[in-house]
Design an enzyme around this catalytic site. Structure first.
Site: not given
Length: 465
Positions: A167, A366
């Site tokens: 991220e 995720e």
């Protein structure tokens, strides 16, 4: 009942990070979270910092056994830059860290758990942040690449899947736009420079990885992709969603996967006077750094509408071009700040990757369904916590993923966030995501019912609903 079967050799497991699980035992250096907690412990939920975590450093053998107990065939975590490298300028490694990571990897491999290792999970070494400004500096870009090469050489015979960043937009948002990560600045131009420098660091690491020509290994990146949905079909709202997608998704997805920097993004930065400093050599590096797989993190959708109120902040944020919007007819998770639940977003993400990004191999790196300790309740007579809410929602999301795979999405796995309830930045342990509960007083791992269901899914590669 419908049976949903996934492709052969599908990866089932969980994701975590070194900083959120290892603890500080024998760590060579502080990172920015250690530094920030020392400076402002009040910013952290109940004042809890990353020293109180699952203590994987000392309990990794026990934890790998628990991975096997819930059927994992793979697991993603990260190496801590601040643990592995003792001297950032010379690149000298900490031998204790080398021994720990080798032992941890060996334990996973011996138990049939494929390790997928990430190099950066929001954990800039404190020394490099204080001395150079972290990724504000291209000096730190090169130090990151040196660290990456060290990790590739040390562990490349055991790790088949390497990830440059998790991220990468989050340190930009949190540290330079919205004040939820250190260094807590609000500077749009600096945010763009940091984002560019992270993309450059990724690209240089990818090139270095390919030059090493490690056998049977691949390199990729993990991005949090959030589809932007509009209030309705009016043109102004559609334009707002286009801006949100450009700034939050394509800003990293296009350079890192397509090796293209969107012209529209360059024009927007010029319009806002926030264009980063670049060189032609750097741009060539970025546009030629080929990754082999993508990780996608998904939690909640983004909903936007055309800006109606005057923009009042004194620095640039993407919200110059839109306003966030709450769907009045949406479903919401009562255990996580009423965040919207939208499983069909998984399908939309998959189709976007299929149609616009070369159908690159990707995995759901995720997907997390938050509860809190009170809503999960106490263990039953068998010592198991009933988190069926999590299982039912996971089924809904996996049905959408299965539909996408049937429609040609090139997805090869699912990793749930997270393995054992772990420390989560300024939220510490406010939200629980794990297959196992962590008892903060004793360190005990307490099984949850969702893990029983997940083991059946992982071992059979299918589920019915």
């Amino acid at each position: 009942m419908t049976k949903y079967t996934f492709p052969d050799n599908f990866k089932w497991g969980a994701a975590a990070s070194g900083i959120q699980t290892e603890g500080n035992t024998n760590k060579a250096n502080d990172n920015i979270w250690d530094l920030w907690h020392k400076q402002a412990p009040e910013r952290f939920y109940r004042g809890i910092g990353s020293d109180l975590v699952t203590d994987t450093y000392n309990r990794y053998q026990e934890d790998v056994a628990l991975m096997k107990q819930v059927g994992f065939n793979s697991f993603r975590t990260s190496i801590q830059w601040s643990r592995l490298i003792k001297d950032f300028e010379t690149g000298e490694v900490c031998q204790d860290a080398v021994a720990f990571y080798h032992a941890y990897l060996d334990e996973m491999i011996a138990n049939g758990v494929e390790p997928m290792m990430n190099l950066y999970h929001f954990d800039m070494p404190a020394e490099l942040q204080q001395k150079y400004g972290g990724f504000e500096s291209k000096k730190v870009v090169d130090l990151y690449v040196d660290y990456a090469v060290t990790a590739f050489k040390l562990f490349g015979n055991k790790v088949k899947y390497w990830i440059t960043f998790n991220e990468p937009i989050v340190p930009v948002e949190g540290g330079y736009l919205y004040d939820f990560h250190y260094p807590c600045k609000k500077d749009g131009k600096l945010a763009v420079q940091v984002g560019y420098n992270i993309i450059l660091a990724h690209a240089k690491a990818v090139h270095a990885f390919h030059q090493l020509a490690l056998a049977d290994t691949q390199i990729g990146v993990v991005l949090n992709l959030t589809p932007s949905y509009t209030r309705d079909d009016r043109a102004a709202d559609q334009q707002a969603a286009w801006y949100a997608d450009l700034l939050f998704n394509r800003s990293f997805l296009d350079p890192m996967v397509k090796n293209e920097i969107p012209q529209e993004l360059c024009e927007l930065f010029a319009e806002q006077n926030i264009t980063p400093e670049t060189t032609s050599e750097e741009l060539e590096c970025i546009t030629s750094a080929k990754i082999q797989f993508l990780g996608v993190n998904y939690y909640v959708p983004r909903r936007v509408k055309a800006r109606e109120a005057e923009y009042e902040l004194d620095h640039f944020t993407p919200e110059v071009y839109f306003e966030n919007y709450i769907n009045p007819n949406g479903r919401f998770n009562p255990y996580r700040d009423n965040n919207e639940i939208l499983p069909t977003a998984i399908y939309d993400i998959a189709m976007n990757v299929r149609d616009n990004y070369g159908n690159i191999p990707w995995f759901l790196a995720e997907i997390g369904i938050a509860m809190d300790e009170e809503s999960e309740g106490k263990p039953d007579e068998n010592g198991i916590i009933d988190d069926s809410f999590r299982t039912e929602l996971m089924k809904e999301h996996l049905i959408q993923l299965h539909r996408a795979i049937e429609d040609g999405a090139n997805c090869f796995g699912v990793h749930q966030w997270t393995f054992i309830d772990n420390w989560s930045w300024t939220n510490s342990f406010k939200r629980r995501y794990g297959f196992y509960r962590l008892d903060l007083a004793t360190g005990d791992r307490i099984a949850k019912k969702h893990g029983v269901w997940f083991k059946e899914l992982a071992l059979s590669n299918c589920f019915e609903d």
